[in-house]
Write an enzyme that holds these catalytic residues in place. Structure first.
Site, short mmCIF file in Angstrom:
data_model
loop_
_atom_site.label_atom_id
_atom_site.label_comp_id
_atom_site.label_asym_id
_atom_site.label_seq_id
_atom_site.Cartn_x
_atom_site.Cartn_y
_atom_site.Cartn_z
N LEU A 65 0.83 -1.21 0.00
CA LEU A 65 0.00 0.00 0.00
C LEU A 65 0.86 1.25 0.00
CD1 LEU A 65 -2.41 -1.56 2.60
CD2 LEU A 65 -3.04 -0.94 0.24
N PRO A 66 0.25 2.41 -0.34
CA PRO A 66 1.07 3.60 -0.53
C PRO A 66 1.76 4.13 0.74
CG PRO A 66 -1.24 4.05 -1.12
CD PRO A 66 -1.15 2.61 -0.74
N THR A 93 6.18 0.66 2.16
CA THR A 93 7.16 1.45 2.92
C THR A 93 6.39 2.41 3.81
OG1 THR A 93 8.66 1.36 1.04
CG2 THR A 93 9.12 3.01 2.74
N LYS A 168 14.83 0.23 5.17
CA LYS A 168 14.29 0.77 3.91
C LYS A 168 14.50 2.29 3.81
CE LYS A 168 11.82 1.23 0.19
NZ LYS A 168 12.30 0.84 -1.11
N LYS A 243 7.60 10.94 0.33
CA LYS A 243 7.11 10.36 1.59
C LYS A 243 8.26 9.65 2.32
CE LYS A 243 5.90 6.26 1.32
NZ LYS A 243 5.46 4.90 1.06
P1 NAD Z 1 0.80 2.48 -6.16
O1 NAD Z 1 0.16 3.74 -5.75
O2 NAD Z 1 1.03 2.20 -7.60
O3 NAD Z 1 -0.04 1.23 -5.58
C1 NAD Z 1 -0.72 1.25 -4.35
C2 NAD Z 1 -2.04 0.52 -4.56
O4 NAD Z 1 -2.72 0.45 -3.31
C3 NAD Z 1 -2.96 1.24 -5.54
O5 NAD Z 1 -3.40 0.35 -6.54
C4 NAD Z 1 -4.12 1.72 -4.65
O6 NAD Z 1 -5.38 1.74 -5.33
C5 NAD Z 1 -4.10 0.68 -3.56
N1 NAD Z 1 -4.71 1.14 -2.32
C6 NAD Z 1 -4.55 2.32 -1.68
N2 NAD Z 1 -5.28 2.35 -0.55
C7 NAD Z 1 -5.91 1.15 -0.47
C8 NAD Z 1 -6.81 0.57 0.47
N3 NAD Z 1 -7.21 1.25 1.54
N4 NAD Z 1 -7.27 -0.68 0.23
C9 NAD Z 1 -6.86 -1.37 -0.87
N5 NAD Z 1 -6.02 -0.87 -1.80
C10 NAD Z 1 -5.55 0.37 -1.59
O7 NAD Z 1 2.16 2.40 -5.35
P2 NAD Z 1 3.42 1.46 -5.64
O8 NAD Z 1 4.36 2.19 -6.49
O9 NAD Z 1 2.93 0.11 -6.02
O10 NAD Z 1 4.06 1.42 -4.16
C11 NAD Z 1 3.48 0.65 -3.12
C12 NAD Z 1 4.41 0.70 -1.92
O11 NAD Z 1 5.69 0.18 -2.30
C13 NAD Z 1 4.66 2.11 -1.39
O12 NAD Z 1 4.72 2.07 0.00
C14 NAD Z 1 6.01 2.48 -2.00
O13 NAD Z 1 6.69 3.42 -1.20
C15 NAD Z 1 6.70 1.13 -2.02
N6 NAD Z 1 7.72 0.98 -3.06
C16 NAD Z 1 7.48 1.37 -4.34
C17 NAD Z 1 8.47 1.19 -5.30
C18 NAD Z 1 8.26 1.59 -6.74
O14 NAD Z 1 9.25 1.60 -7.51
N7 NAD Z 1 7.04 1.94 -7.17
C19 NAD Z 1 9.70 0.61 -4.96
C20 NAD Z 1 9.89 0.17 -3.66
C21 NAD Z 1 8.89 0.36 -2.71
#
Ligand code: NAD
Length: 288
Positions: A65-66, A93, A168, A243
Site C-alpha cells: 500500500l502507498p 514502505t 528501507k 514520503k
Molecule cells: P501504487 O500507488 O502504484 O499502488 C498502491 C495501490 O494500493 C494502488 O493500486 C491503490 O489503489 C491501492 N490502495 C490504496 N489504498 C488502499 C486501500 N485502503 N485498500 C486497498 N487498496 C488500496 O504504489 P506502488 O508504487 O505500487 O508502491 C506501493 C508501496 O511500495 C509504497 O509504499 C512504496 O513506497 C513502495 N515501493 C514502491 C516502489 C516503486 O518503484 N514503485 C519501490 C519500492 C517500494
C-alpha cells in the site's frame, strides 16, 4: 496449498502478485481501484470484492500500500476478520512507529507478522528480483521465506519488528541522493560533448556504477529500459519517494543523526512536489 491474499495491486503489487500466481499459488487480490482488475484478466489472480472475504479465505496476507495511513486502516480491517495462526506481511514502505503498532495489535490476536518493504522498483517487481528487508522473528521469517524467494532474489532479516522499515528508509535516502548525482554526472558529460550511450557504458562498468545508473538510468534512450524512456510515467512516483524522504528526515531528527546530503535531497524533492510533478517517476528529479 496455501492461499495468498494480496492487497494493493498498484505499480509494485501487480508484478509481485503475478509472480506468485505463476508459481502455482492461489492468489486472491483486492484493491480499492476497480480498474486494476481489467488489467489483471488472464493473470490467474482472483478478484476479491472486499477485505473481509479475502481475509476469511487466505492463509497468508500480503499488503503493498502507498503509506502508513493505508497500511494502518487496511490492517485494522484485516485483524477484525482474522483468525489465529494467519500470517500478515506488510511490504509497503511506512513509518517505523505505525509498522510496530499494527504488528503489536495483530500479535495480540495470535497472528504472525512481518514488515518486509522492498527495493528493486517496478522492474524488480515484474522480474521477481526484489530485495526484501524484513523485521520480525526468525521462525515467522523462515515460514514465509518461500514467498520472498519467488518475488525476489534477496531477503534479509534485519532485526525485530520495524527493523525492515528502518533499513528501507536508509536505502531510499541513499537512492534519492545517488539519482541526483547521476543526473549531474550525465549533464556534465553532455556539456563536455560526450556520447551519452558511451558514457553509460563507462559509468555502468566503472567505480561510479550504481543501481541508479545500471538498472534505472534516468536519461531517455540510454541504458536498459526505465521510466525515463516513457517520459517518467509509471515507475516509482516522486510523491512516494518524497514520503520516504520525510520518514528518513523524521528518523534523523529522532536519533539526532547529523546528515548533509540527505537534507539537500529532501529539499530538492520538496521543490519537485511544489511544481506539481509528484505523479511522475522520481528519476525525473534530474531535470530540475
Ligand atoms: P501504487 O500507488 O502504484 O499502488 C498502491 C495501490 O494500493 C494502488 O493500486 C491503490 O489503489 C491501492 N490502495 C490504496 N489504498 C488502499 C486501500 N485502503 N485498500 C486497498 N487498496 C488500496 O504504489 P506502488 O508504487 O505500487 O508502491 C506501493 C508501496 O511500495 C509504497 O509504499 C512504496 O513506497 C513502495 N515501493 C514502491 C516502489 C516503486 O518503484 N514503485 C519501490 C519500492 C517500494
Amino acid at each position: 496449498m496455501k492461499k495468498i491474499g494480496f492487497i494493493g495491486l498498484g505499480n509494485m503489487g501487480t508484478g509481485m502478485a503475478i509472480n506468485l500466481s505463476k508459481n502455482n499459488l492461489e492468489i486472491l487480490g483486492f484493491d480499492i481501484d476497480q480498474n486494476i482488475f481489467e488489467k489483471l484478466k488472464n493473470t490467474g489472480i482472483q478478484k476479491s470484492n472486499d477485505i473481509e472475504t479475502l481475509t476469511k479465505q487466505s492463509d497468508i496476507i500480503i499488503t503493498m500500500l502507498p503509506d502508513g495511513k493505508a497500511s494502518n486502516d487496511v490492517w485494522l480491517e484485516i485483524i477484525k476478520y482474522s483468525k489465529p495462526g494467519q500470517y500478515l506481511i506488510d511490504c509497503s514502505t511506512i513509518d517505523v512507529k505505525t509498522s510496530i503498532s499494527i504488528q503489536k495489535i495483530a500479535s495480540a490476536k495470535d497472528l504472525f507478522t512481518l514488515d518486509a518493504p522492498v527495493s528493486g522498483g517496478v522492474i524488480g517487481a515484474d522480474k521477481g528480483t526484489l530485495t526484501f528487508m524484513v523485521g520480525g522473528n526468525l521462525e515467522t521469517f523462515n515460514n514465509v521465506k518461500f514467498l520472498f524467494n519467488i518475488m525476489g532474489k534477496n531477503s534479509i532479516l534485519c532485526g525485530d519488528i520495524g527493523a525492515g522499515q528502518s533499513a528501507k528508509i536508509c536505502n531510499n535516502m541513499l537512492l534519492a541522493s545517488t539519482m541526483i548525482a547521476v543526473g549531474e554526472s550525465f549533464k556534465l558529460g553532455k556539456n563536455l560533448g560526450l556520447d551519452l550511450n558511451k558514457l553509460f557504458n563507462v559509468l555502468s562498468t566503472s567505480s561510479g556504477s550504481c543501481w541508479a545508473i545500471n538498472t534505472y538510468c534516468p536519461i531517455k534512450g540510454v541504458g536498459p529500459e526505465s521510466p525515463s524512456d516513457k517520459d517518467y510515467v509509471g515507475g516509482f512516483a516522486t510523491e512516494l519517494m518524497f514520503k520516504d524522504l520525510g520518514l528518513a528526515i523524521d528518523a534523523v531528527k529522532e536519533t539526532n543523526t547529523s546528515i548533509d546530503y540527505g537534507l539537500q535531497t529532501f529539499k530538492k524533492f520538496e521543490k519537485l512536489m511544489n511544481v506539481g510533478e509528484g505523479k511522475l517517476d522520481f528519476s525525473n528529479v534530474i531535470n530540475h
